[in-house]
Enzyme design. Structure first.
Site, PDB file in Angstrom:
ATOM      1  N   LYS A 173      70.910  85.022 -32.469  1.00  0.00           N
ATOM      2  CA  LYS A 173      71.605  83.924 -31.800  1.00  0.00           C
ATOM      3  C   LYS A 173      70.891  83.621 -30.483  1.00  0.00           C
ATOM      4  O   LYS A 173      70.622  84.535 -29.692  1.00  0.00           O
ATOM      5  CB  LYS A 173      73.050  84.367 -31.530  1.00  0.00           C
TER       6      LYS A 173
HETATM    7  O1  G3P Z   1      81.370  83.212 -30.211  1.00  0.00           O
HETATM    8  C1  G3P Z   1      81.368  81.940 -29.704  1.00  0.00           C
HETATM    9  C2  G3P Z   1      82.712  81.282 -29.602  1.00  0.00           C
HETATM   10  O2  G3P Z   1      83.394  81.319 -30.809  1.00  0.00           O
HETATM   11  C3  G3P Z   1      83.505  81.680 -28.407  1.00  0.00           C
HETATM   12  O3  G3P Z   1      84.819  81.159 -28.443  1.00  0.00           O
HETATM   13  O4  G3P Z   1      87.133  81.069 -27.572  1.00  0.00           O
HETATM   14  O5  G3P Z   1      85.309  82.142 -26.172  1.00  0.00           O
HETATM   15  O6  G3P Z   1      85.385  79.672 -26.495  1.00  0.00           O
HETATM   16  P1  G3P Z   1      85.697  80.996 -27.104  1.00  0.00           P
END
Ligand code: G3P
Length: 217
Positions: A83
């Site tokens: 990633k």
């Molecule tokens: O892993 C990336 C993403 O899914 C993070 O989500 O909820 O931290 O914005 P969030």
């Protein structure tokens, strides 16, 4: 649509994997920090639990550092997907790693033109962050619809991996928009099973069945 789990907690992942419905895992530096594990150990164990793609994120910000970390992460297991952030260096590293046969998930995507660049750089996945756009008062789902259209217009093979999913409604809309995959926190995945009419329906059937005095076996 493929369903991934956004977590680096191996106990949580083992439990969810038992459903037989999980296609892959995504992690990020925040999730690895939360796990308290050494990254290599956590990723190796996750890769042994889930045979599908497991995203492991580089933290270098320069291209050479991204390449070195990406190659290291890719050697942990054959199902690791590296990633990288959607920066100029990230996309240059994406091109190089993709040309070497390493699958790359380009993350932190917040615009359709960023997604276009990632596809041109050979990304295997693009990760648009829906919830974080919603947080800013922008409809994150519009981004998924735009990317789907652009990728289809030009036949890009990059898979749309909807990320920063916060609700089952996000999952529904991402599926309708043609997202190839979505990565969900375990509690959002668990919520997908739920409907109050399912619960009350099971309860009513069991009550009526009990009144018959029968057993099937
Ligand atoms: O892993 C990336 C993403 O899914 C993070 O989500 O909820 O931290 O914005 P969030």
């Amino acid at each position: 649509m493929q369903l991934f789990i956004d977590s680096a907690d191996v106990a949580e992942l083992r439990a969810v994997a038992a459903s037989g419905l999980i296609d892959g895992v995504t992690t990020n530096p925040s999730l690895i920090a939360k796990s308290g594990r050494k990254m290599k150990d956590a990723i190796a164990e996750i890769c042994s639990i889930i045979p599908g793609p497991v995203s492991a994120e580089a933290v270098a910000t320069d291209m050479e550092g991204m390449l070195a970390e990406g190659r290291y992460l890719a050697r942990i297991a054959s199902n690791v997907v590296v990633k990288l952030p959607l920066t100029e260096n990230g996309l240059r590293a994406c091109r190089t790693l993709s040309d070497e046969g390493i699958r790359v998930n380009v993350t932190l995507c917040f615009s359709a033109v960023q997604a276009l660049l990632a596809a041109k750089a050979g990304a295997y996945f693009i990760s648009p962050f829906i919830g974080r756009l919603d947080d800013k008062g922008v409809d994150g789902m519009d981004l998924i619809r735009d990317i789907r259209r652009i990728y289809d217009n030009y036949g890009f093979a990059t898979n749309i991996l909807s990320a920063s999913i916060r609700s089952v409604e996000h999952v529904r809309q991402a599926a309708l928009a043609g997202s190839d995959c979505a990565t969900l926190p375990p509690k959002t995945f668990a919520a997908m099973y739920k409907h109050e009419l399912t619960d009350s329906g099971v309860e009513a059937f069991l009550k009526d069945w009990a009144s018959t005095g029968q057993s099937i076996l």
